[in-house]
Design an enzyme around this catalytic site. Structure first.
Site, PDB file in Angstrom:
ATOM      1  N   CYS A 149       0.827  -1.206   0.000  1.00 49.13           N
ATOM      2  CA  CYS A 149       0.000   0.000   0.000  1.00 49.13           C
ATOM      3  C   CYS A 149       0.866   1.263   0.000  1.00 49.13           C
ATOM      4  O   CYS A 149       1.545   1.532  -0.959  1.00 49.13           O
ATOM      5  CB  CYS A 149      -0.969  -0.039   1.175  1.00 49.13           C
ATOM      6  SG  CYS A 149      -1.949  -1.529   1.175  1.00 49.13           S
ATOM      7  N   HIS A 205      -3.666  -4.981   0.144  1.00 52.95           N
ATOM      8  CA  HIS A 205      -3.523  -5.535   1.490  1.00 52.95           C
ATOM      9  C   HIS A 205      -3.515  -7.071   1.457  1.00 52.95           C
ATOM     10  O   HIS A 205      -4.575  -7.687   1.428  1.00 52.95           O
ATOM     11  CB  HIS A 205      -4.673  -5.074   2.383  1.00 52.95           C
ATOM     12  CG  HIS A 205      -4.573  -3.648   2.821  1.00 52.95           C
ATOM     13  ND1 HIS A 205      -3.967  -3.283   4.004  1.00 52.95           N
ATOM     14  CD2 HIS A 205      -4.998  -2.506   2.240  1.00 52.95           C
ATOM     15  CE1 HIS A 205      -4.038  -1.964   4.132  1.00 52.95           C
ATOM     16  NE2 HIS A 205      -4.654  -1.475   3.070  1.00 52.95           N
ATOM     17  N   GLU A 249      -2.803  -8.964   3.926  1.00 48.57           N
ATOM     18  CA  GLU A 249      -3.245  -9.507   5.219  1.00 48.57           C
ATOM     19  C   GLU A 249      -4.767  -9.593   5.295  1.00 48.57           C
ATOM     20  O   GLU A 249      -5.308 -10.514   5.882  1.00 48.57           O
ATOM     21  CB  GLU A 249      -2.691  -8.658   6.370  1.00 48.57           C
ATOM     22  CG  GLU A 249      -3.479  -7.447   6.754  1.00 48.57           C
ATOM     23  CD  GLU A 249      -3.473  -6.352   5.699  1.00 48.57           C
ATOM     24  OE1 GLU A 249      -4.379  -5.505   5.718  1.00 48.57           O
ATOM     25  OE2 GLU A 249      -2.561  -6.327   4.853  1.00 48.57           O
TER      26      GLU A 249
END
Length: 380
Positions: A264, A354, A356
Protein backbone atom coordinates in the site's frame (compact mmCIF):
# COMPACT_ATOMS: atom_id res chain seq x y z
CA UNK A 1 -13.19 17.57 14.98
CA UNK A 2 -15.53 18.63 17.78
CA UNK A 3 -18.22 16.44 19.25
CA UNK A 4 -20.91 16.34 21.89
CA UNK A 5 -22.45 13.34 23.65
CA UNK A 6 -24.56 11.01 21.54
CA UNK A 7 -28.07 12.26 20.83
CA UNK A 8 -31.04 10.35 19.49
CA UNK A 9 -31.12 9.21 15.89
CA UNK A 10 -33.68 11.92 15.11
CA UNK A 11 -31.09 14.72 15.29
CA UNK A 12 -30.75 16.30 11.83
CA UNK A 13 -27.38 16.27 10.09
CA UNK A 14 -25.88 17.42 6.81
CA UNK A 15 -22.88 16.41 4.72
CA UNK A 16 -21.40 19.31 2.74
CA UNK A 17 -18.91 18.71 -0.09
CA UNK A 18 -16.37 21.32 -1.13
CA UNK A 19 -18.02 21.70 -4.54
CA UNK A 20 -21.18 22.91 -2.79
CA UNK A 21 -23.37 19.82 -2.97
CA UNK A 22 -25.10 18.88 0.29
CA UNK A 23 -26.73 15.66 1.51
CA UNK A 24 -29.15 15.75 4.42
CA UNK A 25 -29.75 12.93 6.88
CA UNK A 26 -29.69 12.07 10.56
CA UNK A 27 -26.88 12.01 13.10
CA UNK A 28 -25.16 8.64 13.44
CA UNK A 29 -22.65 8.18 16.24
CA UNK A 30 -21.41 11.39 17.86
CA UNK A 31 -23.13 14.72 17.30
CA UNK A 32 -20.99 17.70 16.31
CA UNK A 33 -18.81 18.47 13.32
CA UNK A 34 -15.92 16.88 11.49
CA UNK A 35 -13.86 17.48 8.35
CA UNK A 36 -11.90 15.25 6.00
CA UNK A 37 -11.56 13.95 2.46
CA UNK A 38 -14.76 12.28 1.26
CA UNK A 39 -14.04 8.82 -0.18
CA UNK A 40 -16.13 5.70 -0.75
CA UNK A 41 -15.45 2.09 0.27
CA UNK A 42 -17.10 -0.77 -1.60
CA UNK A 43 -16.85 -3.61 0.93
CA UNK A 44 -20.09 -5.33 1.91
CA UNK A 45 -18.52 -6.54 5.15
CA UNK A 46 -15.51 -5.72 7.32
CA UNK A 47 -16.69 -2.28 8.40
CA UNK A 48 -14.98 -2.64 11.78
CA UNK A 49 -11.63 -3.29 10.11
CA UNK A 50 -12.23 -0.31 7.83
CA UNK A 51 -13.00 2.04 10.69
CA UNK A 52 -9.85 1.07 12.60
CA UNK A 53 -7.49 1.11 9.60
CA UNK A 54 -5.01 3.99 10.18
CA UNK A 55 -4.86 4.54 6.41
CA UNK A 56 -8.29 6.21 6.71
CA UNK A 57 -6.94 8.98 8.97
CA UNK A 58 -8.51 12.33 8.00
CA UNK A 59 -11.01 10.75 5.60
CA UNK A 60 -14.81 10.80 5.66
CA UNK A 61 -15.73 7.30 4.55
CA UNK A 62 -18.90 6.65 2.55
CA UNK A 63 -20.04 3.03 2.66
CA UNK A 64 -21.55 1.93 -0.65
CA UNK A 65 -23.22 -1.14 0.90
CA UNK A 66 -26.65 0.12 1.99
CA UNK A 67 -27.02 -1.78 5.28
CA UNK A 68 -24.27 -1.17 7.84
CA UNK A 69 -23.94 -2.24 11.47
CA UNK A 70 -25.87 -5.50 11.31
CA UNK A 71 -23.11 -7.50 13.05
CA UNK A 72 -22.40 -4.87 15.68
CA UNK A 73 -18.93 -4.37 17.13
CA UNK A 74 -16.64 -6.78 18.98
CA UNK A 75 -13.31 -6.41 20.76
CA UNK A 76 -11.36 -8.92 18.64
CA UNK A 77 -11.48 -7.43 15.13
CA UNK A 78 -10.09 -3.86 15.44
CA UNK A 79 -6.95 -3.34 13.36
CA UNK A 80 -5.54 -0.71 15.71
CA UNK A 81 -6.10 0.96 19.06
CA UNK A 82 -8.90 3.27 17.89
CA UNK A 83 -11.21 4.34 15.08
CA UNK A 84 -9.28 6.51 12.61
CA UNK A 85 -11.91 7.68 10.10
CA UNK A 86 -12.71 11.39 10.40
CA UNK A 87 -16.39 10.79 9.66
CA UNK A 88 -18.75 8.01 8.62
CA UNK A 89 -21.59 8.02 6.09
CA UNK A 90 -24.17 5.24 5.82
CA UNK A 91 -27.54 4.79 4.20
CA UNK A 92 -29.49 2.33 6.34
CA UNK A 93 -27.96 1.63 9.77
CA UNK A 94 -29.01 -1.53 11.55
CA UNK A 95 -31.46 -0.84 14.35
CA UNK A 96 -30.44 -3.96 16.28
CA UNK A 97 -27.14 -5.83 15.72
CA UNK A 98 -27.42 -9.59 15.34
CA UNK A 99 -24.22 -11.62 15.76
CA UNK A 100 -22.97 -13.94 18.47
CA UNK A 101 -19.70 -11.99 18.72
CA UNK A 102 -21.30 -8.54 19.01
CA UNK A 103 -20.81 -6.71 22.31
CA UNK A 104 -22.29 -3.29 21.41
CA UNK A 105 -23.95 -1.47 18.49
CA UNK A 106 -21.86 0.29 15.89
CA UNK A 107 -23.43 3.71 16.51
CA UNK A 108 -22.57 3.40 20.22
CA UNK A 109 -18.95 2.63 19.32
CA UNK A 110 -18.79 5.65 17.01
CA UNK A 111 -20.29 7.88 19.68
CA UNK A 112 -18.01 6.52 22.38
CA UNK A 113 -14.95 7.40 20.31
CA UNK A 114 -16.31 10.80 19.26
CA UNK A 115 -16.73 9.94 15.57
CA UNK A 116 -19.31 12.15 13.88
CA UNK A 117 -21.42 10.34 11.30
CA UNK A 118 -24.55 10.72 9.23
CA UNK A 119 -27.19 8.17 8.20
CA UNK A 120 -30.14 8.21 5.84
CA UNK A 121 -27.98 9.51 2.99
CA UNK A 122 -28.46 8.36 -0.61
CA UNK A 123 -24.99 6.81 -0.69
CA UNK A 124 -25.45 5.61 -4.26
CA UNK A 125 -25.97 9.18 -5.47
CA UNK A 126 -23.09 10.40 -3.31
CA UNK A 127 -20.77 7.70 -4.65
CA UNK A 128 -21.70 8.50 -8.25
CA UNK A 129 -20.97 12.17 -7.51
CA UNK A 130 -17.51 11.34 -6.10
CA UNK A 131 -16.77 9.06 -9.07
CA UNK A 132 -17.62 11.89 -11.48
CA UNK A 133 -16.11 14.82 -9.57
CA UNK A 134 -13.38 13.03 -7.63
CA UNK A 135 -12.59 12.69 -3.93
CA UNK A 136 -12.87 16.06 -2.22
CA UNK A 137 -13.00 17.75 1.15
CA UNK A 138 -16.21 17.37 3.13
CA UNK A 139 -17.73 18.18 6.47
CA UNK A 140 -20.44 16.50 8.52
CA UNK A 141 -22.47 18.77 10.80
CA UNK A 142 -25.18 17.94 13.33
CA UNK A 143 -26.73 19.36 16.49
CA UNK A 144 -25.28 22.73 17.55
CA UNK A 145 -22.81 22.64 14.64
CA UNK A 146 -25.62 23.10 12.09
CA UNK A 147 -25.78 26.46 10.32
CA UNK A 148 -26.68 27.81 6.90
CA UNK A 149 -25.02 25.87 4.08
CA UNK A 150 -22.95 28.82 2.83
CA UNK A 151 -21.30 29.14 6.22
CA UNK A 152 -20.70 25.38 6.38
CA UNK A 153 -19.28 25.35 2.85
CA UNK A 154 -16.79 28.07 3.78
CA UNK A 155 -15.63 25.98 6.71
CA UNK A 156 -15.24 22.88 4.52
CA UNK A 157 -13.16 24.80 2.00
CA UNK A 158 -10.85 26.02 4.76
CA UNK A 159 -10.01 22.44 5.84
CA UNK A 160 -6.57 21.12 4.79
CA UNK A 161 -6.47 19.03 1.57
CA UNK A 162 -4.99 15.53 1.36
CA UNK A 163 -2.41 16.54 -1.27
CA UNK A 164 0.79 17.44 0.51
CA UNK A 165 -0.30 15.90 3.83
CA UNK A 166 2.44 13.98 5.69
CA UNK A 167 0.39 11.89 8.13
CA UNK A 168 2.30 8.71 8.92
CA UNK A 169 3.82 9.96 12.16
CA UNK A 170 0.35 10.97 13.38
CA UNK A 171 -0.92 7.38 13.34
CA UNK A 172 2.25 5.32 13.91
CA UNK A 173 3.49 3.95 17.19
CA UNK A 174 5.76 6.26 19.16
CA UNK A 175 7.63 3.40 20.83
CA UNK A 176 9.00 0.19 19.30
CA UNK A 177 7.31 -3.08 20.21
CA UNK A 178 7.76 -6.74 19.32
CA UNK A 179 5.22 -9.24 18.00
CA UNK A 180 6.72 -12.66 18.76
CA UNK A 181 6.82 -15.49 16.26
CA UNK A 182 4.13 -18.14 16.58
CA UNK A 183 5.93 -21.41 17.16
CA UNK A 184 9.59 -21.64 16.23
CA UNK A 185 11.27 -18.33 15.41
CA UNK A 186 12.80 -18.46 11.95
CA UNK A 187 13.40 -14.84 11.00
CA UNK A 188 13.44 -11.29 12.37
CA UNK A 189 11.73 -8.48 10.46
CA UNK A 190 11.89 -4.74 11.15
CA UNK A 191 8.46 -3.35 10.23
CA UNK A 192 8.27 0.41 9.66
CA UNK A 193 4.94 1.56 11.04
CA UNK A 194 3.52 4.09 8.59
CA UNK A 195 0.00 3.19 9.75
CA UNK A 196 0.28 -0.56 10.20
CA UNK A 197 -2.76 -2.77 10.76
CA UNK A 198 -2.67 -5.33 13.58
CA UNK A 199 -3.24 -8.28 11.27
CA UNK A 200 -0.06 -7.59 9.30
CA UNK A 201 2.52 -8.57 11.94
CA UNK A 202 0.21 -11.43 12.92
CA UNK A 203 0.40 -12.86 9.38
CA UNK A 204 4.19 -12.70 9.56
CA UNK A 205 4.24 -14.20 13.07
CA UNK A 206 2.25 -17.15 11.70
CA UNK A 207 5.23 -17.83 9.44
CA UNK A 208 7.77 -17.92 12.26
CA UNK A 209 8.78 -14.26 12.00
CA UNK A 210 9.53 -12.12 15.05
CA UNK A 211 8.33 -8.65 14.06
CA UNK A 212 9.94 -5.53 15.52
CA UNK A 213 7.47 -2.72 14.82
CA UNK A 214 9.28 0.63 14.67
CA UNK A 215 8.00 4.23 14.54
CA UNK A 216 7.69 5.98 11.18
CA UNK A 217 10.55 8.22 12.31
CA UNK A 218 12.97 5.32 12.90
CA UNK A 219 16.51 5.82 11.64
CA UNK A 220 18.50 3.35 9.58
CA UNK A 221 20.63 2.61 12.64
CA UNK A 222 17.52 1.83 14.71
CA UNK A 223 16.23 -0.47 11.96
CA UNK A 224 19.43 -2.51 11.88
CA UNK A 225 19.75 -2.56 15.67
CA UNK A 226 17.01 -5.21 15.55
CA UNK A 227 19.27 -7.46 13.47
CA UNK A 228 16.62 -7.90 10.76
CA UNK A 229 16.60 -10.58 8.11
CA UNK A 230 14.12 -8.40 6.26
CA UNK A 231 12.46 -4.96 6.34
CA UNK A 232 8.74 -4.33 5.89
CA UNK A 233 7.07 -1.06 4.82
CA UNK A 234 3.46 -0.84 5.99
CA UNK A 235 0.33 0.82 4.72
CA UNK A 236 -0.52 4.32 5.92
CA UNK A 237 -2.32 7.61 5.23
CA UNK A 238 -1.35 10.78 3.42
CA UNK A 239 0.49 11.90 0.31
CA UNK A 240 3.61 9.82 -0.45
CA UNK A 241 5.17 12.86 -2.12
CA UNK A 242 5.40 14.46 1.35
CA UNK A 243 6.92 11.40 3.09
CA UNK A 244 10.62 12.13 2.60
CA UNK A 245 11.97 10.35 5.69
CA UNK A 246 10.59 6.87 4.83
CA UNK A 247 11.89 7.31 1.26
CA UNK A 248 15.42 8.04 2.49
CA UNK A 249 15.20 5.11 4.91
CA UNK A 250 14.12 2.78 2.11
CA UNK A 251 17.05 3.84 -0.05
CA UNK A 252 19.36 2.92 2.81
CA UNK A 253 17.79 -0.53 3.04
CA UNK A 254 18.12 -1.05 -0.71
CA UNK A 255 21.78 -0.08 -0.59
CA UNK A 256 22.38 -2.76 2.03
CA UNK A 257 20.53 -5.31 -0.13
CA UNK A 258 18.33 -6.45 2.76
CA UNK A 259 15.15 -8.25 1.64
CA UNK A 260 12.35 -5.70 1.57
CA UNK A 261 8.58 -6.00 1.23
CA UNK A 262 6.16 -3.05 1.06
CA UNK A 263 2.37 -2.85 0.88
CA UNK A 264 0.00 0.00 0.00
CA UNK A 265 1.69 3.23 1.17
CA UNK A 266 4.87 1.14 1.38
CA UNK A 267 4.55 0.44 -2.36
CA UNK A 268 4.45 4.17 -3.04
CA UNK A 269 7.43 4.76 -0.75
CA UNK A 270 9.44 2.09 -2.57
CA UNK A 271 8.41 3.66 -5.88
CA UNK A 272 9.71 7.05 -4.78
CA UNK A 273 12.92 5.49 -3.43
CA UNK A 274 13.52 4.01 -6.89
CA UNK A 275 13.02 7.39 -8.56
CA UNK A 276 9.41 7.08 -9.75
CA UNK A 277 6.85 9.79 -9.17
CA UNK A 278 3.46 9.43 -7.50
CA UNK A 279 0.12 11.03 -8.30
CA UNK A 280 -3.32 11.39 -6.79
CA UNK A 281 -6.07 9.21 -8.22
CA UNK A 282 -9.40 10.79 -9.06
CA UNK A 283 -11.29 8.85 -6.40
CA UNK A 284 -8.91 6.04 -5.38
CA UNK A 285 -9.49 2.35 -4.68
CA UNK A 286 -11.15 1.35 -1.42
CA UNK A 287 -12.91 -1.90 -0.65
CA UNK A 288 -12.37 -5.65 -0.64
CA UNK A 289 -13.28 -6.54 -4.22
CA UNK A 290 -10.61 -4.99 -6.49
CA UNK A 291 -9.29 -7.18 -9.37
CA UNK A 292 -5.50 -7.22 -9.76
CA UNK A 293 -3.50 -9.14 -12.37
CA UNK A 294 -0.10 -10.68 -11.64
CA UNK A 295 1.74 -9.94 -14.88
CA UNK A 296 4.21 -12.81 -14.39
CA UNK A 297 1.61 -15.56 -13.99
CA UNK A 298 -1.51 -14.05 -15.55
CA UNK A 299 -3.41 -14.90 -12.38
CA UNK A 300 -6.14 -12.47 -11.29
CA UNK A 301 -6.52 -11.84 -7.56
CA UNK A 302 -9.49 -10.28 -5.80
CA UNK A 303 -7.86 -7.88 -3.36
CA UNK A 304 -8.47 -5.43 -0.52
CA UNK A 305 -7.52 -1.82 -1.25
CA UNK A 306 -7.32 1.52 0.51
CA UNK A 307 -5.34 4.11 -1.39
CA UNK A 308 -5.83 7.46 -3.08
CA UNK A 309 -2.36 7.80 -4.61
CA UNK A 310 -0.45 5.63 -7.07
CA UNK A 311 3.05 5.09 -8.49
CA UNK A 312 3.83 6.50 -11.93
CA UNK A 313 5.87 3.73 -13.57
CA UNK A 314 5.79 2.23 -17.10
CA UNK A 315 3.66 -0.90 -17.36
CA UNK A 316 5.30 -2.36 -20.47
CA UNK A 317 9.03 -1.86 -19.91
CA UNK A 318 11.78 -2.65 -17.42
CA UNK A 319 13.08 0.56 -15.83
CA UNK A 320 16.70 1.29 -14.96
CA UNK A 321 17.07 2.86 -11.50
CA UNK A 322 19.98 3.67 -9.15
CA UNK A 323 19.12 0.38 -7.40
CA UNK A 324 19.00 -1.81 -10.50
CA UNK A 325 16.29 -2.90 -12.88
CA UNK A 326 12.65 -2.68 -11.84
CA UNK A 327 9.45 -3.94 -13.42
CA UNK A 328 5.78 -3.46 -12.69
CA UNK A 329 4.62 -6.81 -11.32
CA UNK A 330 0.87 -6.24 -10.84
CA UNK A 331 -1.75 -4.02 -12.42
CA UNK A 332 -5.34 -3.10 -11.55
CA UNK A 333 -7.76 -4.44 -14.15
CA UNK A 334 -10.22 -1.60 -13.56
CA UNK A 335 -7.94 1.27 -14.59
CA UNK A 336 -4.38 -0.02 -15.26
CA UNK A 337 -2.99 1.55 -12.08
CA UNK A 338 0.36 0.14 -10.94
CA UNK A 339 -0.34 -2.45 -8.24
CA UNK A 340 3.14 -3.81 -7.61
CA UNK A 341 6.87 -3.38 -8.20
CA UNK A 342 9.62 -5.99 -8.35
CA UNK A 343 13.34 -5.36 -8.37
CA UNK A 344 15.27 -7.69 -10.66
CA UNK A 345 18.74 -7.11 -9.20
CA UNK A 346 17.95 -6.79 -5.48
CA UNK A 347 15.67 -8.69 -3.06
CA UNK A 348 12.79 -6.23 -2.89
CA UNK A 349 9.17 -6.06 -4.03
CA UNK A 350 5.90 -4.35 -3.13
CA UNK A 351 2.18 -4.35 -3.85
CA UNK A 352 -0.41 -1.61 -3.67
CA UNK A 353 -3.00 -3.71 -1.82
CA UNK A 354 -3.52 -5.53 1.49
CA UNK A 355 -2.35 -9.18 1.52
CA UNK A 356 -3.24 -9.51 5.22
CA UNK A 357 -6.94 -8.63 4.52
CA UNK A 358 -8.48 -9.56 7.87
CA UNK A 359 -11.99 -9.17 6.48
CA UNK A 360 -10.98 -10.94 3.29
CA UNK A 361 -10.34 -11.77 0.53
CA UNK A 362 -7.26 -13.92 1.07
CA UNK A 363 -6.10 -14.37 -2.52
CA UNK A 364 -2.87 -12.46 -1.86
CA UNK A 365 -1.71 -14.15 1.36
CA UNK A 366 1.02 -15.93 -0.62
CA UNK A 367 2.96 -12.65 -0.76
CA UNK A 368 4.09 -13.18 2.83
CA UNK A 369 5.48 -16.54 1.73
CA UNK A 370 7.30 -14.77 -1.09
CA UNK A 371 8.86 -12.45 1.48
CA UNK A 372 9.97 -15.49 3.50
CA UNK A 373 11.53 -16.97 0.35
CA UNK A 374 13.55 -13.79 -0.19
CA UNK A 375 14.92 -14.04 3.34
CA UNK A 376 15.68 -17.75 2.88
CA UNK A 377 17.57 -17.04 -0.31
CA UNK A 378 19.50 -14.20 1.29
CA UNK A 379 20.46 -16.37 4.26
CA UNK A 380 21.56 -19.21 1.96
Amino acid sequence: MTTAPRHTATAPAVLVLEDGRAFHGRAYGAVGETFGEAVFATGMTGYQETLTDPSYHRQVVVMTAPHIGNTGVNDEDPESRRIWVAGYVVRDPARIPSNWRSVRPLDAELAGQGVVGISGVDTRALTRHLRERGAMRAGIFSGPALSDEETLLTRVRSAPPMVGADLSAEVATTEPYVVPAIGEKRYTVAAIDLGIKGMTPHRMAQRGIEVHVLPATATLEEVYAAGPDGVFLSNGPGDPAAADHPVALTRGVLERRTPLFGICFGNQILGRALGFGTFKLKYGHRGINQPVKDLATGRVEVTAHNHGFAVDAPLDAVSETPHGRVEVSHVCLNDDVVEGLRLLDRPAFSVQYHPEAAAGPHDAAYLFDRFVSLMEDQRA
